[in-house]
Design a protein around this motif. Structure first.
Motif, PDB file in Angstrom:
ATOM      1  N   GLU A  26       9.402  -5.828  10.604  1.00 35.61           N
ATOM      2  CA  GLU A  26       8.725  -7.130  10.606  1.00 35.61           C
ATOM      3  C   GLU A  26       7.955  -7.412   9.321  1.00 35.61           C
ATOM      4  O   GLU A  26       7.617  -8.580   9.063  1.00 35.61           O
ATOM      5  N   ARG A  41       6.082  -2.281   7.158  1.00 36.34           N
ATOM      6  CA  ARG A  41       6.928  -1.534   8.092  1.00 36.34           C
ATOM      7  C   ARG A  41       8.109  -0.904   7.368  1.00 36.34           C
ATOM      8  O   ARG A  41       8.458   0.260   7.602  1.00 36.34           O
ATOM      9  N   ASP A  85       1.338   5.691  13.842  1.00 38.00           N
ATOM     10  CA  ASP A  85       0.868   4.386  13.389  1.00 38.00           C
ATOM     11  C   ASP A  85      -0.032   3.692  14.413  1.00 38.00           C
ATOM     12  O   ASP A  85      -1.225   3.504  14.163  1.00 38.00           O
ATOM     13  N   ARG A  86       0.501   3.326  15.567  1.00 38.11           N
ATOM     14  CA  ARG A  86      -0.305   2.612  16.556  1.00 38.11           C
ATOM     15  C   ARG A  86      -0.578   3.522  17.747  1.00 38.11           C
ATOM     16  O   ARG A  86       0.221   4.402  18.037  1.00 38.11           O
ATOM     17  N   ARG A 138      -8.476  -3.620  15.153  1.00 44.12           N
ATOM     18  CA  ARG A 138      -8.997  -4.366  14.003  1.00 44.12           C
ATOM     19  C   ARG A 138      -9.951  -5.471  14.468  1.00 44.12           C
ATOM     20  O   ARG A 138     -11.018  -5.680  13.883  1.00 44.12           O
ATOM     21  N   ASN A 140      -2.317  -9.031   8.520  1.00 48.09           N
ATOM     22  CA  ASN A 140      -1.457  -8.294   7.590  1.00 48.09           C
ATOM     23  C   ASN A 140      -1.020  -9.179   6.434  1.00 48.09           C
ATOM     24  O   ASN A 140      -1.052 -10.415   6.524  1.00 48.09           O
ATOM     25  N   ASP A 160      -3.361  -4.524   4.660  1.00 48.72           N
ATOM     26  CA  ASP A 160      -2.186  -3.734   4.265  1.00 48.72           C
ATOM     27  C   ASP A 160      -2.268  -3.278   2.802  1.00 48.72           C
ATOM     28  O   ASP A 160      -2.340  -2.101   2.524  1.00 48.72           O
TER      29      ASP A 160
HETATM   30  O1  GYE Z   1      -0.554  -3.808   9.360  1.00 49.21           O
HETATM   31  C1  GYE Z   1       1.685  -4.571   9.631  1.00 49.21           C
HETATM   32  C2  GYE Z   1       2.814  -4.024  10.445  1.00 49.21           C
HETATM   33  O2  GYE Z   1       1.103  -1.216  12.677  1.00 49.21           O
HETATM   34  C3  GYE Z   1      -0.451  -0.905  10.946  1.00 49.21           C
HETATM   35  O3  GYE Z   1       2.194  -3.387  11.545  1.00 49.21           O
HETATM   36  C4  GYE Z   1       0.834  -1.509  11.355  1.00 49.21           C
HETATM   37  C5  GYE Z   1       0.901  -2.979  11.136  1.00 49.21           C
HETATM   38  C6  GYE Z   1       0.728  -3.423   9.686  1.00 49.21           C
HETATM   39  O4  GYE Z   1       3.699  -4.997  10.800  1.00 49.21           O
HETATM   40  O5  GYE Z   1       2.074  -4.966   8.362  1.00 49.21           O
END
Ligand code: GYE
Length: 348
Positions: free
Chosen positions: A56, A60, A133-134, A190, A255, A282
């Motif tokens: 996306e 990513r 990441d998440r 965030r 982002n 980012d």
């Molecule tokens: O900020 C964004 C991406 O999960 C930290 O996902 C990531 C976020 C990031 O699409 O650009």
């Protein structure tokens, strides 16, 4: 007589030499352990099953590349699955990794809920899982650990910049927030970190939050819609941004892709938005360039280069060693007050 003595001496030297050679061969062969079949077998390559949410944003794509490159550098076989932004595709991918009996599973959870069942299946199959990441809402005993960014701290950093920038302002400061994928931990974290700081000062008011799904195209759309309602009676689009008749002082975007889409729209409508404060997260190169050219005021880094650390964790787990439950990546903040000449290229 002399001749005979010479011959005997020559013969004894020869015998001695032969004895030494035999001894040497014996010693050498003795030290070489007998070769058994099992030892010769090459060490089995580790297999990592990695479920990525999609592509996306530039962030990513860099994240995927970092993980792919690091696997190659560590001689780890990686099976990467692109879920095209759908959780059900990730669940399918993780189940296919279980069937395939990979050594370790790693995945980027597009949203924070709905992972307990598949994690239980992986656990029952004896395959350790690393969340990347998440973050997720699940029983911590169902996965080995997390590697990624501290989203709350990223939100705080954005707010601290704003607080400092507006320290002399007494009037209300209105904020238009562009958030990312709904129900993703990163958006919630965030938002929480940002509000934790700005809520300490009543002048800061978030007047609207719009979901742009972390997409550049959505960032542009959101601005297009705003500008459509910005045309004044004289038909000219003003250089001040309004939402629902309220002037927008700050655009806080989750982002760079959405932020750059927003700037694309401003550019295409020849609107400067002069005086509007722009904060993004980012720090891809194009965003840093926009900061340098004064289009943005602050860019909070979110580091996509998780590959090398992930492979370290994968190897540790495969060797049966424990790993830290939470591993956060190093990150910083870039602002209009910096000496730009000190900046390193971002690499993406
Ligand atoms: O900020 C964004 C991406 O999960 C930290 O996902 C990531 C976020 C990031 O699409 O650009």
């Amino acid at each position: 007589m002399k001749e005979k003595a010479k011959k005997i001496r020559f013969l004894s030297i020869l015998i001695l030499l032969a004895a030494v050679i035999v001894l040497l061969v014996f010693v050498i062969t003795k030290s070489k352990k007998p070769v058994t079949l099992a030892e010769e077998e090459p060490t089995k390559k580790l297999i990592l099953g990695f479920s990525q949410i999609g592509s996306e944003s530039a962030w990513r794509t860099r994240n995927t590349q970092s993980i792919f490159d690091a696997a190659a550098e560590n001689d780890i076989q990686i099976i990467i699955h692109d879920a095209q932004q759908k959780q059900e595709n990730q669940l399918k991918a993780i189940r296919s990794f279980i069937v395939y009996q990979v050594d370790v599973i790693a995945f980027v959870p597009i949203v924070e809920d709905g992972w307990e069942n598949v994690l239980t299946e992986a656990k029952e199959a004896g395959i350790p899982v690393i969340v990347v990441d998440r973050q997720i809402n699940a029983d911590p005993s169902l996965y080995a650990g997390f590697l990624g960014e501290n989203g709350v701290e990223e939100g705080r950093r954005a707010a601290r910049f704003l607080q400092n920038k507006c320290r002399d302002k007494t009037d209300t400061v209105t904020i238009f927030e562009i958030s990312g994928t709904e129900n993703s931990s990163i958006v919630k974290d965030r938002a929480r970190g940002f509000r934790e700081i700005i809520d300490t000062d009543p002048k800061f008011k978030i007047i609207h939050t719009e979901n742009g799904d972390f997409l550049r195209s959505r960032g542009k759309e959101i601005c297009d819609v705003l500008l459509a309602s910005n045309v004044r009676e004289n038909g000219n689009t003003t250089n001040t941004l309004y939402y629902d008749g309220q002037k927008i002082d700050v655009v806080f975007s989750n982002n760079d892709s959405m932020t750059l889409g927003f700037l694309d729209s401003l550019e295409s409508h020849k609107v400067t938005a002069k005086g509007t404060i722009f904060i993004s997260i980012d720090a891809e190169q194009e965003s840093i360039d926009a900061l340098k050219s004064g289009k943005l005021n602050c860019v909070v880094e979110c580091n996509p280069n998780l590959g090398p650390t992930l492979m370290e964790l994968v190897k540790q787990i495969a060797e049966g060693k424990p790993i830290p439950f939470m591993t956060f990546n190093e990150e910083t903040v870039f602002t209009e007050n910096d000496d730009f000449s000190l900046y390193e290229p971002r690499g993406y």
